[in-house]
Design a protein around this motif. Structure first.
Motif, short mmCIF file in Angstrom:
data_model
loop_
_atom_site.label_atom_id
_atom_site.label_comp_id
_atom_site.label_asym_id
_atom_site.label_seq_id
_atom_site.Cartn_x
_atom_site.Cartn_y
_atom_site.Cartn_z
N SER A 109 1.27 -1.54 -0.17
CA SER A 109 0.14 -0.36 -0.10
C SER A 109 0.90 1.11 -0.16
N ILE A 110 -0.20 2.45 -0.17
CA ILE A 110 0.77 3.83 0.25
C ILE A 110 1.60 3.61 1.49
N LYS A 111 1.02 3.26 2.35
CA LYS A 111 2.29 3.69 3.82
C LYS A 111 3.85 2.60 3.23
N ALA A 112 3.71 1.96 2.80
CA ALA A 112 5.23 1.68 2.49
C ALA A 112 5.71 3.07 2.23
N SER A 160 -2.54 2.58 14.15
CA SER A 160 -3.05 2.53 13.14
C SER A 160 -4.12 1.75 13.09
N THR A 161 -4.88 2.07 11.77
CA THR A 161 -6.64 1.47 11.34
C THR A 161 -5.68 0.43 9.77
N GLY A 162 -4.31 0.10 10.07
CA GLY A 162 -4.47 -1.38 9.33
C GLY A 162 -3.31 -1.45 8.70
N ASN A 163 -2.84 -0.28 7.65
CA ASN A 163 -1.75 -0.41 6.37
C ASN A 163 -0.69 0.38 6.91
N LEU A 164 -1.08 1.38 7.40
CA LEU A 164 0.02 2.15 8.45
C LEU A 164 0.96 1.32 9.26
N GLY A 165 0.14 0.51 10.30
CA GLY A 165 0.78 -0.45 11.17
C GLY A 165 1.76 -1.87 10.26
N LEU A 269 -6.56 11.36 -4.87
CA LEU A 269 -5.58 11.20 -3.59
C LEU A 269 -7.18 10.31 -2.45
N PRO A 270 -6.44 8.99 -2.15
CA PRO A 270 -7.39 8.67 -1.02
C PRO A 270 -6.56 9.20 0.20
N CYS A 271 -7.83 9.77 1.17
CA CYS A 271 -7.64 10.48 2.33
C CYS A 271 -8.40 10.05 3.76
N ILE A 273 -6.01 10.08 7.74
CA ILE A 273 -5.71 11.41 8.86
C ILE A 273 -5.12 12.51 7.55
N GLY A 274 -4.31 11.72 6.12
CA GLY A 274 -4.08 13.07 5.03
C GLY A 274 -2.47 13.19 4.62
N GLY A 275 -2.36 12.05 6.02
CA GLY A 275 -0.41 12.35 5.58
C GLY A 275 -0.04 12.10 3.89
N ALA A 276 -0.35 10.93 3.79
CA ALA A 276 -0.12 10.29 2.35
C ALA A 276 -0.60 11.23 1.54
N PRO A 277 -2.17 11.14 1.08
CA PRO A 277 -2.19 12.18 0.36
C PRO A 277 -1.59 13.19 0.21
N GLY A 278 -1.59 14.20 1.62
CA GLY A 278 -0.78 15.52 1.63
C GLY A 278 0.57 15.96 1.78
N ASP A 331 -11.26 0.72 5.40
CA ASP A 331 -10.23 1.10 6.26
C ASP A 331 -9.42 2.09 7.24
N GLY A 332 -8.53 1.83 5.70
CA GLY A 332 -7.23 2.58 5.65
C GLY A 332 -7.99 4.57 6.00
N MET A 333 -9.07 4.15 5.21
CA MET A 333 -9.78 6.12 5.33
C MET A 333 -10.34 6.26 6.59
N PRO A 378 -11.40 -1.48 -0.62
CA PRO A 378 -12.17 -0.90 -0.39
C PRO A 378 -11.82 0.95 -0.57
N SER A 379 -10.67 1.56 0.24
CA SER A 379 -10.19 2.72 0.33
C SER A 379 -9.76 3.16 -1.65
N ALA A 380 -8.68 2.16 -1.66
CA ALA A 380 -8.05 2.85 -3.31
C ALA A 380 -8.72 2.59 -4.30
C1 LIG Z 1 -5.35 2.13 1.56
C2 LIG Z 1 -4.80 3.45 2.24
N1 LIG Z 1 -5.54 4.27 1.22
C3 LIG Z 1 -5.60 5.66 2.00
C4 LIG Z 1 -5.00 5.66 3.20
C5 LIG Z 1 -5.20 6.95 3.44
O1 LIG Z 1 -3.77 7.87 4.34
P1 LIG Z 1 -3.25 8.45 5.45
O2 LIG Z 1 -4.28 8.24 6.69
O3 LIG Z 1 -2.38 8.92 5.17
O4 LIG Z 1 -4.15 9.84 4.49
C6 LIG Z 1 -4.24 4.72 4.14
C7 LIG Z 1 -4.08 4.19 5.41
O5 LIG Z 1 -4.38 4.17 6.13
C8 LIG Z 1 -4.63 3.71 3.28
O6 LIG Z 1 -4.36 2.77 4.39
#
Ligand SMILES: Cc1ncc(COP(=O)(O)O)c(C=O)c1O
Length: 440
Positions: A109-112, A160-165, A269-271, A273-278, A331-333, A378-380
């Protein structure tokens, strides 16, 4: 009537949890150069240099990175069958690509981009401070048993909600650290299981993401051997993501796609908390300036960046404050309150935010799979709706008019950032497909 959100065109839809597009009235030209920001384009450049320096170590820790010499990068894929299925056939949709972070190596995931960067940078700093690594020495030394034994005295923790973890846990364990992941109630069971198999301690909360982060931070504050990756405030995470923009720029260039005043670029950009898309948006602004327009996308029940940025409030506004539930299968969002740091940086730099209903995310998931074999979570999938909002929604058309780009849409390039999916276990993915089918 909700007093928190001003009377802008998107307000009623936001409050009723209907998909909509909100345009940021504070969006302005040249914001990256002229605003007082806690971060600068030079920081993005430094992040790129850091990634390059870490690459030989990454290649040693992760066999899947040997072929890219330690670079963590994703493909830029042109939409063909999926473009038809989405109804983006007309010329006015310009070029449409997906940036397949769903298939990023190491963490899927983008969290990499953020989590791995912060953990590896921490390891390098710790090793230098403790004279494990001297100036000029091969950074690959940090993958030796001796270095691992040293790192094993420290713990890396994250909420984490999952992927950052997943990304922080995988990175930390690869270097020999102990790792603790504090998961919100939204986290999917397979993500928890995968981490436990790696020897990561997973603490699960019955509460939401904000609570998981707060608990994790409190525990880390009390123990100097715990390094806390703080998703609500981390510059490192943000900058790790930001380096993706130069990768995209090179890929567009390879395809002969020009981005300039007559050929705008749109990012979706899926968001959470905002870190990845920001981070990605900021990196893109540093390269393409006013010729790129970044839009976030959030679930209709969890539009935390939307409600906070729309409110104009100095204090963070959460989705609960406006009567939304923060309940979503994406879940990521599933985040009720955005990062204050990201809110500050994005205030004048973000073009807008659109929202997506969960049922639509499942339908899109199935569509991406059946047309172009893109395995997404689903988040993606939320990003796939971007061009439709920009081209067809009345607010999208207002945006085009305000920016003076109505006549340029056929030459525009849309990049839909598909942020996760390849790690979803087959059985779970089949469940997603069945869920989509049941929706008709
Ligand atoms: C698949 C996916 N897309 C988007 C995001 C959003 O990233 P952020 O929480 O940094 O905004 C996450 C966050 O975990 C995610 O898992």
């Amino acid at each position: 009537m909700n007093a928190i959100l001003p009377a802008e065109p998107a307000r009623d839809d936001v409050l009723a949890a209907r998909p909509t597009l909100w345009l940021n009235s504070s969006y302005r030209k040249n914001a990256i150069e002229t605003s007082e920001l806690p971060i600068s384009p030079a920081d993005v450049q430094s992040a790129r240099v850091n990634w390059q320096r870490l690459a030989p170590l990454l290649a040693k820790c992760f066999p899947e990175l040997e072929s890219t010499n330690g670079e963590i990068r994703s493909e830029l894929i042109e939409l063909k069958e999926l473009r038809e299925a989405l109804g983006y056939r007309a010329r006015e949709f310009g070029n449409v690509f997906i940036k397949a972070d769903s298939h990023l190596p190491v963490a899927g995931s983008i969290k990499a981009r953020g989590g791995v960067y912060e953990v590896f940078l921490f390891a390098e700093g710790l090793a230098r401070d403790n004279r494990i690594l001297a100036d000029g020495e091969d950074i690959g030394k940090l993958a030796t048993e001796a270095a691992r034994a040293f790192f094993s005295k420290y713990t890396v923790a994250v909420g984490s909600t999952g992927n950052l973890g997943l990304s922080v846990g995988i990175a930390a364990r690869a270097l020999g650290f102990k790792a603790v992941v504090h998961m919100s109630s939204d986290a999917k069971a397979w993500k928890v299981e995968r981490l436990r198999k790696l020897g990561v301690e997973v603490i699960q909360y019955e509460a939401d993401y904000t609570t998981a982060v707060e608990q994790a931070r409190d525990i880390a504050d009390a123990d100097p051997t715990i390094y806390f990756v703080d998703d609500e405030q981390s510059r490192h995470l943000f900058l790790g993501y930001s380096a993706a923009a130069s990768e995209l720029a090179a890929q567009l260039d390879e395809r002969g796609i020009t981005i300039d005043v007559d050929n705008p670029l749109f990012l979706y950009l899926p968001c959470g908390i905002g870190g990845a898309p920001g981070g990605v948006a900021f990196g893109a602004k540093a390269i393409f300036g006013d010729n790129v327009h970044a839009f976030f996308v959030e679930p209709v029940q969890s539009p935390c960046a939307l409600v906070h940025m729309m409110s104009g409030s100095r204090e963070l506004v959460s989705v609960y404050d406006v009567g939304l539930t923060n309940k979503t299968e994406a879940d990521g969002m599933a985040v009720a309150r955005m990062s204050a740091f990201v809110a500050t940086v994005m205030r004048e730099m973000l073009a807008g935010i659109f929202t997506a209903a969960d049922n639509d995310l499942f339908k899109l998931l199935r569509m991406a799979w059946t047309t172009q074999r893109q395995k997404l979570e689903p988040s993606a999938t939320a990003a796939l709706l971007g061009p439709q909002f920009l081209v067809r929604h009345p607010e999208g058309q207002r945006f085009q008019a305000e920016q003076g780009i109505e006549g340029k849409m056929a030459r525009a390039t849309h990049v839909l950032w598909t942020t996760g999916g390849s790690f979803v276990p087959e059985e779970q993915f089949q469940n997603f497909l069945r869920q989509a089918e049941s929706l008709g």
